[in-house]
Design a protein around this motif. Sequence first.
Motif, PDB file in Angstrom:
ATOM      1  N   MET A   1       0.847  -1.192   0.000  1.00 36.26           N
ATOM      2  CA  MET A   1       0.000   0.000   0.000  1.00 36.26           C
ATOM      3  C   MET A   1       0.885   1.246   0.000  1.00 36.26           C
ATOM      4  O   MET A   1       1.754   1.399   0.865  1.00 36.26           O
ATOM      5  CB  MET A   1      -0.905   0.001   1.243  1.00 36.26           C
ATOM      6  N   ASP A   2       0.677   2.155  -0.972  1.00 37.71           N
ATOM      7  CA  ASP A   2       1.499   3.358  -0.998  1.00 37.71           C
ATOM      8  C   ASP A   2       0.943   4.402  -0.039  1.00 37.71           C
ATOM      9  O   ASP A   2      -0.102   4.220   0.586  1.00 37.71           O
ATOM     10  CB  ASP A   2       1.617   3.911  -2.421  1.00 37.71           C
ATOM     11  N   GLU A   5      -2.645   5.733  -0.627  1.00 35.98           N
ATOM     12  CA  GLU A   5      -3.664   4.748  -0.238  1.00 35.98           C
ATOM     13  C   GLU A   5      -3.828   4.729   1.280  1.00 35.98           C
ATOM     14  O   GLU A   5      -4.953   4.687   1.794  1.00 35.98           O
ATOM     15  CB  GLU A   5      -3.275   3.356  -0.743  1.00 35.98           C
ATOM     16  N   LYS A   6      -2.703   4.768   2.004  1.00 30.41           N
ATOM     17  CA  LYS A   6      -2.760   4.831   3.467  1.00 30.41           C
ATOM     18  C   LYS A   6      -3.492   6.094   3.921  1.00 30.41           C
ATOM     19  O   LYS A   6      -4.281   6.066   4.872  1.00 30.41           O
ATOM     20  CB  LYS A   6      -1.350   4.814   4.060  1.00 30.41           C
ATOM     21  N   ARG A  82     -10.510  -2.335   6.087  1.00 28.28           N
ATOM     22  CA  ARG A  82      -9.181  -2.249   5.502  1.00 28.28           C
ATOM     23  C   ARG A  82      -8.233  -1.574   6.497  1.00 28.28           C
ATOM     24  O   ARG A  82      -8.532  -0.506   7.007  1.00 28.28           O
ATOM     25  CB  ARG A  82      -9.248  -1.445   4.209  1.00 28.28           C
ATOM     26  N   ALA A  84      -4.386  -0.068   7.787  1.00 26.76           N
ATOM     27  CA  ALA A  84      -3.174   0.586   7.293  1.00 26.76           C
ATOM     28  C   ALA A  84      -2.448   1.217   8.471  1.00 26.76           C
ATOM     29  O   ALA A  84      -3.024   1.414   9.546  1.00 26.76           O
ATOM     30  CB  ALA A  84      -3.519   1.640   6.246  1.00 26.76           C
TER      31      ALA A  84
END
Length: 422
Positions: A1-2, A5-6, A82, A84
């Motif tokens: 995850m870049d 996205e985080k 999801r 992160a």
Amino acid sequence: MDVLEKLTVLTDAAKYDAACTSSGGNRRAKQGYIGNTSTSLAGCCHTFSADGRCVTLLKVLMTNRCVYDCKYCVNRRSNETRRAAFTPEELADLTVNFYRRNYIEGLFLSSGVLRSPDYTTELMIRALRLLRETYRFNGYIHAKAIPGTAPELVEQLGFLADRLSVNIELPSETGLKVLAPDKTKRAILTPMRQIQIRNHQSREELVKYRHAPKFAPAGQSTQLIVGATADNDLRILRLTQGLYDRYHLKRVFYSAYVPTVEHALLPAKDVKPPLLREHRLYQADWLLRFYGFRAEELLDEEQPDFDPRVDPKCSWAIGHLSFFPVEVNTADYESLLRVPGVGVTSARRILAARRTGPLHIENLQKLGVVMKRAQYFLTASGKTANGLRFTPDSLLRSLIAAERPLLPQPPMEQLSLFHSAV
């Protein structure tokens, strides 16, 4: 995850935290540093400073991974969502780049509990230390102190942030045991007391040593959820009063429970958040902080909840008609503040204006008095508004009419041109 996205995941996870005000910060511009507290991307939220300016903050979580299983929280351990987590380097770099692009003026940093409160706080401290020392960021930072964190870590966090907050979450210890079994009243109140004492010590040190480091100079705040438990408004207001008296909090924030999770003890997802109740609590909170009211004056065991039809000040006035009318030319400041429609600013203007001569009813609106409420509760030079006649029942109806835009309205229905009247 870049990183982007985080950012999307962790800013969305932070949206239920309402306590992101920046009021009280006074970190001035400093040579060699960037940013200061005077000054539609994901995570950017608008808040207001003490002097009324709109300030943009990056509102984000360090991580939404959490070892706790609080039943009301969308980030709870058992919820399928999801996950992160930022590294301290990613968060510091992101914040500085947002600032340089003029997207934000400060940071609001909270977090789920990753591994333990101490481990999570250490990550937050590393991120803030990078911001302050490596990037020399001098802007506003509001950080969450996690209940159960070691005192020495809370102290380090306080020297890096402008404001700290510890979310009390629920109004009663019973509610905590049922809905947040991993948290305790003691774990929440202990860092609150530490922040209060250390902030007071810091102010004393600054009197003696001009360049002494500042500990959370903008104070501390907290947030509690309204509507997730059966606690009434009286219990919530008594708790609020106690927090202001004992811990000298700057603000208590109220968050109407948003049904986002399924649990037998909580309202169903199709139940609307109690937004009007939240609004009434904010109005009552304002009365506690600026108008000299006490919780026991506004509610009691016979009336433990606020009347949704009128604001708390009007409700108090209706129940204490013997206190009125108040004569604006002779009343003291505290008595003027008890009049519905008279605020802090208009009360001060009345005191200043009457030094030059007697006030009349027609003068009051120019001084900022909201006459559609105040006309029933005051006199000027012994006179009321022309033709004003009312009974307690008609008074209540008039005040309800003044509040009508705030009350829930029936849904609008689009009728057909050929709709038949029933």
